[in-house]
Design an enzyme around this catalytic site. Structure first.
Site, short mmCIF file in Angstrom:
data_model
loop_
_atom_site.label_atom_id
_atom_site.label_comp_id
_atom_site.label_asym_id
_atom_site.label_seq_id
_atom_site.Cartn_x
_atom_site.Cartn_y
_atom_site.Cartn_z
N SER A 159 -8.27 7.06 8.20
CA SER A 159 -7.02 7.13 7.44
C SER A 159 -7.30 7.11 5.94
CB SER A 159 -6.09 5.97 7.85
OG SER A 159 -6.76 4.73 7.75
N SER B 67 0.82 -1.21 0.00
CA SER B 67 0.00 0.00 0.00
C SER B 67 0.86 1.27 0.00
CB SER B 67 -0.96 -0.03 1.19
OG SER B 67 -1.91 1.00 1.12
N ASP C 124 -6.18 2.22 -2.98
CA ASP C 124 -7.32 1.94 -2.11
C ASP C 124 -7.64 3.12 -1.18
OD1 ASP C 124 -5.15 1.62 -0.39
OD2 ASP C 124 -5.82 -0.27 0.45
N ASP D 123 -1.43 1.74 -4.23
CA ASP D 123 -2.29 0.62 -4.65
C ASP D 123 -3.74 1.05 -4.81
OD1 ASP D 123 -2.68 0.90 -1.87
OD2 ASP D 123 -3.28 -1.19 -1.65
#
Length: 586
Positions: A400, A138, A300, A298
């Site tokens: 987050s 990530s 997300d 990534d």
């Protein structure tokens, strides 16, 4: 087989015994849905051997749950990470993951190119696979990589699967055969399929269900800038904008293409805010673009900034973006479901360290709100649980900068969130409103929610244990702190031990999580403050929020009180200087 040539000779002559012990005398443990560690040689690192061992353990575990594993198969995806000196890359590790499964005659749906992390759980559900693996770290530093595991419901694995997989790994450490090391096996095995075209097409088709005002999008005069932070996001965000009828966003040229070295940013984490968004903001000013969208490597997570006409850039926190997206999703739900009875089946979810703004929405609007433990694995599994009883989740988030609009994939999704934010901005622009103005409108209606989130870095696990042990025995054995910043603490919830002073039985409703540290304090003035460790990074995170009732708009006073509590939480409870903690660089 996994150590670079001459490794032992070089490091021993240099006297790096501590480094060798770190690499060879312990094994990685399953944390947040899998493994995450630096790439390199050693049992405690991500490399060919540890990924093969992990996949062997995953295979053994899946065999116990899925008699039809061979036909259902495993989905495997990867991001753009790589380490030039060792030849270790996400793509290579994905191919080795596939090779282990193929060597046991299990079908593998291996993406032929890098994809956003949400594509793996989406494919697991769409293809009916037994599980999925995403090779990614990530937003971690470039040295790291990871092995993220999804269950057949599309959610990240949770206990007891993580512990059972780890046990299975340790039972079969020897690679089964030479085939497990053969990354070329994926090119000539009839059991390997490439789901990229099908999954991308299905995802984009389904994404259209989140588009509510396409007629406004095609004529929208707003310009958007997008940064993919050297990761996978660029091509997928471009397609998503096309689905919604927008002109494509302007890419940040230095960050558009994959770069495992993340050469233009100090750290590839858009959650750090303005300090890592400099190139995006400069380009937006040059192009006269009002909105900046940034996805992590990534794709997300999503960061958003808005140019506030003469007042500089407003970089929204995760909690602020959630207030906007939560409002937007329910606003459009009500437009198409005017019957109040329909609202009874609507849910929104948030992790317990996130803003309580959705709870305020739910109180007034009549839908259901639920909290989970930190981490999207808990949200994903809760979505699955609710769906089995006909309940519908229309929005979920973690502070987050992890958001899920709708429930097409049980994972945070920066691609869909980015284009939903763009449509919301276009709609508000048509009403002569900016995102920040609408955020203020939301707070005036539902109550101001002022929050602060940050962290300190601690690279010494025993120090973390000592800090939390001190908090649990602050005023004598088994006695938690009674005040914070001069304000009385009225309730304490310790998820690590299962204690909750607000409950008649003193037991926490949230599941006990002994593998991590998390303590929440509720103060007399309404502030909620939490300290917790990160599952993937050497951090102690702290979260504080002042939740005001509707009508109370003395924001400066709220911020002052919150700052006083936050400073005390950090200085008195964590003692950064005494414990050699590294404060966050902003």
């Amino acid at each position: 087989d996994f150590l670079p040539s001459g490794c032992f000779r070089c490091e021993l002559t240099c006297g790096h015994l501590d480094e060798l012990r770190s690499r060879l005398c312990s094994r990685m443990s399953f944390g947040t849905a899998g493994l995450r560690a630096p790439m390199g040689a050693g049992f405690n690192r991500i490399n060919d051997l540890t990924v093969i061992q992990s996949t062997q353990g995953l295979y053994s575990h899946l065999c116990r749950y899925f008699p039809d594993l061979s036909s259902r198969g495993l989905v495997v995806g990867f991001d753009t990470r790589g380490q030039e000196e060792s030849g270790c890359s996400s793509e290579r590790l994905a191919k080795l993951t596939a090779a282990v499964m193929l060597s046991r005659e299990v079908s593998v749906h291996l993406f032929s190119s890098f994809v956003p992390t949400p594509y793996v759980p989406y494919a697991v559900k769409k293809l009916g696979a037994a599980a999925g693996v995403m090779i990614t770290a990530s937003h971690n530093p470039k040295e790291d990589n990871g092995y993220k595991v999804y269950w057949s419901n599309g959610a990240q694995i949770a206990s007891p699967h993580d512990k059972e997989i780890l046990r299975s790994i340790e039972e079969e450490l020897e690679p089964w055969s030479a085939s497990c090391w053969d990354e070329d096996l994926v090119d000539h095995s009839s059991l390997r399929t490439d789901p990229l075209t099908q999954i991308n097409s299905c995802y984009m088709d389904e994404l259209a269900s989140l588009c509510f005002h396409r007629e406004l999008n095609s004529s929208c005069p707003l310009k958007f800038v997008h940064s993919s932070f050297h990761g996978v996001g660029h091509v997928f965000i471009q397609q998503a904008f096309q689905v919604f009828g927008f002109a494509p966003p302007i890419p940040v040229p230095e960050q558009k293409d994959p770069d495992p070295n993340f050469s233009s940013v100090r750290c590839p984490n858009p959650e750090e805010g303005e300090s890592v968004l400099k190139l995006s903001l400069l380009l937006a000013e040059k192009e006269n673009a009002r909105i900046v969208l940034a996805t992590d490597p990534d794709a997300d997570r999503l960061a958003v900034a808005e140019n506030s006409d003469g007042c500089g850039w407003k970089v929204f926190t995760g909690n602020e973006l959630a207030a906007l997206l939560g409002w937007w999703m329910f606003f459009n739900w009500k437009e198409s479901h005017p019957d109040p009875a329909d609202t009874q089946n609507v849910h929104m979810l948030a992790t317990t360290v996130s803003s309580k703004i959705l709870q305020a929405f739910a109180r007034i609007e009549g839908f259901h709100f639920e909290e989970t433990l930190p981490g999207f694995k808990w949200i994903g599994n809760k979505i699955h649980e609710l769906s089995k009883t006909g309940q519908r989740v229309i929005f979920a988030f973690e502070e987050s900068i992890g958001f899920l609009c709708g429930s097409m994939v049980p994972e945070k999704d920066g691609v869909s969130s980015a284009v939903v934010v763009a449509e919301m901005a276009a709609y508000l622009h048509n009403k002569n409103l900016m995102l920040n103005q609408q955020l203020d409108n939301i707070y005036q209606t539902y109550g101001y929610h002022v929050s602060k989130t940050s962290y300190v870095i601690c690279n010494d696990p025993p120090t973390i244990q000592k800090i939390f042990s001190r908090i649990r025995n602050f005023d004598g054995d088994g006695s938690y702190p009674k005040t914070c910043g001069g304000i009385q603490i009225v309730h304490v919830r310790d998820v690590t031990t299962g204690y909750d002073s607000s409950r008649p039985d003193l037991r926490s409703v949230l599941p006990v999580s002994r593998s991590s540290q998390m303590i929440t304090f509720t103060l007399q003035n309404g502030v909620v403050a939490t300290l917790r460790t990160s599952g993937t990074e050497p951090k102690i995170k702290y979260y504080t929020e002042f939740c005001a009732a509707p009508g109370k708009s003395e924001v400066c006073r709220l911020e002052e009180e919150l700052q006083k509590v936050t400073a005390a939480l950090l200085d008195k409870f964590l003692e950064p200087e005494k414990n050699n903690l590294i404060r966050r660089l902003v």
